[in-house]
Design a protein around this motif. Structure first.
Motif, mmCIF file in Angstrom:
data_model
loop_
_atom_site.group_PDB
_atom_site.id
_atom_site.type_symbol
_atom_site.label_atom_id
_atom_site.label_comp_id
_atom_site.label_asym_id
_atom_site.label_seq_id
_atom_site.Cartn_x
_atom_site.Cartn_y
_atom_site.Cartn_z
ATOM 1 N N ARG A 134 0.951 -1.175 0.143
ATOM 2 C CA ARG A 134 0.147 0.111 0.078
ATOM 3 C C ARG A 134 0.947 1.290 0.098
ATOM 4 O O ARG A 134 1.728 1.389 0.974
ATOM 5 C CB ARG A 134 -1.091 -0.065 1.319
ATOM 6 C CG ARG A 134 -1.786 -1.202 1.290
ATOM 7 C CD ARG A 134 -2.906 -1.063 2.526
ATOM 8 N NE ARG A 134 -3.672 -2.378 2.792
ATOM 9 C CZ ARG A 134 -3.258 -3.452 3.219
ATOM 10 N NH1 ARG A 134 -2.289 -3.347 3.790
ATOM 11 N NH2 ARG A 134 -4.297 -4.372 3.402
ATOM 12 N N ILE A 135 0.647 2.027 -1.001
ATOM 13 C CA ILE A 135 1.414 3.195 -1.302
ATOM 14 C C ILE A 135 0.491 4.473 -1.217
ATOM 15 O O ILE A 135 -0.186 4.647 -1.923
ATOM 16 C CB ILE A 135 2.328 3.332 -2.297
ATOM 17 C CG1 ILE A 135 3.358 2.047 -2.310
ATOM 18 C CG2 ILE A 135 3.205 4.644 -2.552
ATOM 19 C CD1 ILE A 135 3.887 1.809 -3.594
ATOM 20 N N HIS A 136 0.929 5.424 -0.055
ATOM 21 C CA HIS A 136 0.020 6.819 -0.178
ATOM 22 C C HIS A 136 0.943 7.872 -0.721
ATOM 23 O O HIS A 136 2.026 7.821 0.125
ATOM 24 C CB HIS A 136 -0.526 7.002 1.366
ATOM 25 C CG HIS A 136 -1.445 6.104 1.660
ATOM 26 N ND1 HIS A 136 -2.683 6.174 1.851
ATOM 27 C CD2 HIS A 136 -1.101 4.850 2.424
ATOM 28 C CE1 HIS A 136 -3.287 5.179 2.463
ATOM 29 N NE2 HIS A 136 -2.370 4.448 2.875
ATOM 30 N N THR A 137 0.725 8.635 -1.528
ATOM 31 C CA THR A 137 1.675 9.849 -1.854
ATOM 32 C C THR A 137 0.819 11.079 -2.210
ATOM 33 O O THR A 137 -0.024 11.014 -2.805
ATOM 34 C CB THR A 137 2.391 9.398 -3.465
ATOM 35 O OG1 THR A 137 3.049 8.157 -3.187
ATOM 36 C CG2 THR A 137 3.512 10.325 -3.637
ATOM 37 N N GLY A 138 1.450 11.941 -1.269
ATOM 38 C CA GLY A 138 0.763 13.308 -1.315
ATOM 39 C C GLY A 138 1.879 14.336 -1.824
ATOM 40 O O GLY A 138 3.151 14.355 -1.312
ATOM 41 N N THR A 139 1.661 15.159 -2.677
ATOM 42 C CA THR A 139 2.503 16.388 -3.193
ATOM 43 C C THR A 139 2.003 17.634 -3.120
ATOM 44 O O THR A 139 0.901 17.734 -3.431
ATOM 45 C CB THR A 139 2.894 15.997 -4.627
ATOM 46 O OG1 THR A 139 1.769 16.123 -5.582
ATOM 47 C CG2 THR A 139 3.788 14.372 -4.809
ATOM 48 N N LEU A 140 2.654 18.731 -3.116
ATOM 49 C CA LEU A 140 2.279 19.969 -3.117
ATOM 50 C C LEU A 140 3.318 20.747 -3.833
ATOM 51 O O LEU A 140 4.709 20.427 -3.773
ATOM 52 C CB LEU A 140 2.348 20.784 -1.854
ATOM 53 C CG LEU A 140 2.181 22.193 -1.832
ATOM 54 C CD1 LEU A 140 0.947 22.603 -1.262
ATOM 55 C CD2 LEU A 140 3.327 22.885 -1.011
ATOM 56 N N SER A 141 2.898 21.315 -4.877
ATOM 57 C CA SER A 141 3.805 22.342 -5.735
ATOM 58 C C SER A 141 3.197 23.972 -5.918
ATOM 59 O O SER A 141 2.076 23.820 -6.132
ATOM 60 C CB SER A 141 4.113 21.617 -7.091
ATOM 61 O OG SER A 141 3.003 21.447 -7.954
ATOM 62 N N TYR A 142 3.965 24.592 -5.846
ATOM 63 C CA TYR A 142 3.637 25.985 -5.489
ATOM 64 C C TYR A 142 4.463 27.102 -6.345
ATOM 65 O O TYR A 142 5.780 26.897 -6.079
ATOM 66 C CB TYR A 142 3.382 26.575 -4.164
ATOM 67 C CG TYR A 142 3.012 28.082 -4.392
ATOM 68 C CD1 TYR A 142 1.933 28.475 -4.505
ATOM 69 C CD2 TYR A 142 3.965 29.071 -3.574
ATOM 70 C CE1 TYR A 142 1.617 30.116 -4.439
ATOM 71 C CE2 TYR A 142 3.933 30.405 -3.602
ATOM 72 C CZ TYR A 142 2.675 31.009 -3.843
ATOM 73 O OH TYR A 142 2.494 32.287 -3.907
ATOM 74 N N SER A 143 4.283 27.903 -7.247
ATOM 75 C CA SER A 143 5.056 28.628 -8.024
ATOM 76 C C SER A 143 4.404 30.288 -8.066
ATOM 77 O O SER A 143 3.137 30.348 -8.040
ATOM 78 C CB SER A 143 5.347 28.434 -9.309
ATOM 79 O OG SER A 143 4.056 28.226 -10.166
ATOM 80 N N ARG A 144 5.389 31.124 -7.808
ATOM 81 C CA ARG A 144 4.802 32.432 -7.903
ATOM 82 C C ARG A 144 5.666 33.181 -8.827
ATOM 83 O O ARG A 144 6.990 33.238 -8.486
ATOM 84 C CB ARG A 144 4.828 33.111 -6.432
ATOM 85 C CG ARG A 144 4.500 34.493 -6.373
ATOM 86 C CD ARG A 144 4.274 34.880 -5.095
ATOM 87 N NE ARG A 144 3.860 36.293 -4.702
ATOM 88 C CZ ARG A 144 2.667 36.965 -4.803
ATOM 89 N NH1 ARG A 144 1.627 36.104 -4.779
ATOM 90 N NH2 ARG A 144 2.318 38.199 -4.893
ATOM 91 N N THR A 145 5.208 33.977 -9.496
ATOM 92 C CA THR A 145 5.810 35.074 -10.283
ATOM 93 C C THR A 145 6.385 36.555 -9.506
ATOM 94 O O THR A 145 5.262 37.236 -9.274
ATOM 95 C CB THR A 145 5.294 35.437 -11.762
ATOM 96 O OG1 THR A 145 4.927 34.328 -12.471
ATOM 97 C CG2 THR A 145 6.027 36.399 -12.623
ATOM 98 N N LEU A 146 7.256 36.563 -9.136
ATOM 99 C CA LEU A 146 7.954 37.425 -8.273
ATOM 100 C C LEU A 146 8.024 38.900 -8.869
ATOM 101 O O LEU A 146 7.587 39.740 -8.238
ATOM 102 C CB LEU A 146 9.038 37.224 -7.574
ATOM 103 C CG LEU A 146 8.966 36.058 -6.471
ATOM 104 C CD1 LEU A 146 10.600 35.932 -5.853
ATOM 105 C CD2 LEU A 146 7.977 36.199 -5.282
ATOM 106 N N SER A 147 8.397 38.810 -10.132
ATOM 107 C CA SER A 147 8.435 39.893 -11.093
ATOM 108 C C SER A 147 8.479 39.288 -12.590
ATOM 109 O O SER A 147 8.729 38.171 -12.672
ATOM 110 C CB SER A 147 9.782 40.685 -10.688
ATOM 111 O OG SER A 147 10.853 39.928 -11.221
ATOM 112 N N PRO A 148 8.581 40.210 -13.397
ATOM 113 C CA PRO A 148 8.610 39.729 -14.760
ATOM 114 C C PRO A 148 9.852 38.851 -15.118
ATOM 115 O O PRO A 148 9.983 38.095 -16.188
ATOM 116 C CB PRO A 148 8.411 40.983 -15.755
ATOM 117 C CG PRO A 148 7.601 41.938 -14.990
ATOM 118 C CD PRO A 148 7.881 41.592 -13.430
#
Length: 411
Positions: A134-148
């Motif tokens: 049994r394999i549980h996998t949780g992922t979170l990915s977040y990206s933000r454009t701080l400036s151009p």
């Protein structure tokens, strides 16, 4: 097993994105159905001698759910099927495969949450664990454009692997961060760092620190060059030695056509292990990718030192890898996928988690030919042939051929 949550962080991210972007009315689409499969293997136990064939049937309910309420999108799909074995009836189990994801995006932010659950007694290769897993996998990915010119990325992965006795259970956590900044119109610098924790039931726990620094210069619209610097530190408890991997690459990227691009990297890698002589080796990476109207082709080559911690691998390895993938759309509802992978793994500090002795050099070859057909919207039929081959330094060669047909019907 321990299950950690990051609810405050996720809540803050979701709230901030919701406040910055208006939410529209939700629309949901649900489909339930039936999943079934047939599989024949000529070496069910994965042995070098006295191979035993087996026929396996699976049948059970499946479902697919999609909900959208801009800027959010939720997806959930999977099946639960009972497996029936022709000869090895004691191996009959309930097979579960679940995939879920939540995405949200705004003008400057992007968030992806995913959770997968797999319960299976199938193995993808001979070295995989035997018995139910049994394999549980949780992922979170977040990206933000701080400036151009600047982009920030954050990631976190939590994995719980529960294996049948006598195999070990493993808990692992991985956190990562990256920052990319365009210094000038032709120059870009990127930094990344990550830390992985591996918690074993019996074997000593391990941690791996990974970091990289990259500088890229655009010579022309079709050509770019640069430098990649990488560092890994591997830490294991008790008397097991720590190790450091330092690598320096020069890379060259070139667009052969608007649809085809090649990237080549080469350099040196230095491996330092406690109470052992320092090693160094030439390392290289290569990738060719091509996307046409009906074809997607990918070729990759690499030779490098890597730190690997799984149910089978434990330590630092000198790995040579070659892989090819070709996907072609034959008709509007018919597609062909062909893949082949070759891996040569030589242990530098690796041990066998079952016997506790040093692992031997091994070669793995896998090949797959798959045909996918969707005659109408809610019927998917997949037929495949897979060949597996493993060669160890002091052991006999093991091979297996698998033939499989999957039919899923939704309403």
């Amino acid at each position: 097993m321990r299950i950690h949550t990051c609810t405050p962080l996720l809540g803050a991210l979701l709230v901030s994105m919701a406040l910055s972007t208006p939410v529209h009315a939700a629309s949901c689409e649900f489909h339930g159905g039936l999943y079934s499969s047939w599989e024949y293997t000529d070496n069910y136990r994965g042995t070098a001698h006295n191979e035993r064939s087996e026929t396996i049937y699976e049948i059970g309910p499946s479902a697919d759910l999609i909900c959208r309420a801009y800027p959010f999108a939720l997806s959930l799909s999977g099946h639960a099927a009972r497996s029936y074995h022709n000869r090895f009836e004691d191996d009959d189990e309930t097979e579960v495969d679940l995939i879920s994801g939540l995405t949200a995006s705004s003008r400057r932010d992007s968030l992806e949450l995913a959770y997968t659950f797999v319960q299976t007694s199938r193995s993808d290769f001979f070295s995989d664990v035997s018995g139910e897993t049994r394999i549980h996998t949780g992922t979170l990915s977040y990206s933000r454009t701080l400036s151009p010119l600047t982009t920030l990325g954050l990631g976190y992965t939590r994995r719980l692997e529960d294996n049948s006795f006598p195999e070990q259970d493993i808990e692992s956590d991985g956190a990562s961060a990256s920052l990319s900044h365009r210094i000038t119109p032709r120059n870009t610098v990127s930094i990344a760092a990550g830390y992985d924790w591996y918690d074993y039931d019996v074997s000593e726990d391990a941690q791996v620190l990974r970091s990289s620094l990259s500088f890229e210069h655009t010579l022309s619209p079709r050509t770019d060059v640069g430098v990649d610097l990488e560092y890994q530190h591997q830490y294991r408890e008790e008397e097991l030695p720590d190790s450091d991997i330092k690598s320096a690459y020069l890379f060259w990227g070139y667009a052969l056509t608007p649809q085809t691009r090649v990237r080549l990297s080469g350099g040196y890698s230095w491996l330092s292990t406690e109470d052992a002589d320092r090693e160094r080796a030439f390392v290289a990476r290569g990738e060719l990718s091509s996307t046409w109207q009906r074809d997607v082709l990918t070729l990759t080559l690499s030779r490098e030192y890597t730190a690997e911690f799984t149910t089978d691998e434990y330590g630092t390895y000198d790995v040579r890898r070659a892989a090819a993938s070709w996907e072609r759309e034959l008709l509007r509802s018919l597609s062909l996928l062909t893949t082949i992978t070759y891996v040569e793994r030589e242990p530098v500090t690796g041990i066998d988690l079952t016997t506790g002795i040093e692992r031997q050099e091994e070669e793995e070859i896998t090949g797959l030919v798959s045909l996918s057909w969707s005659p109408i919207r809610f019927i998917d039929i997949v037929s495949s042939y897979e060949h597996l081959r493993e060669v160890e330094e002091i052991s006999d060669t093991v091979t297996e051929n698998r033939y499989r047909i999957i039919v899923e019907v939704l309403y």
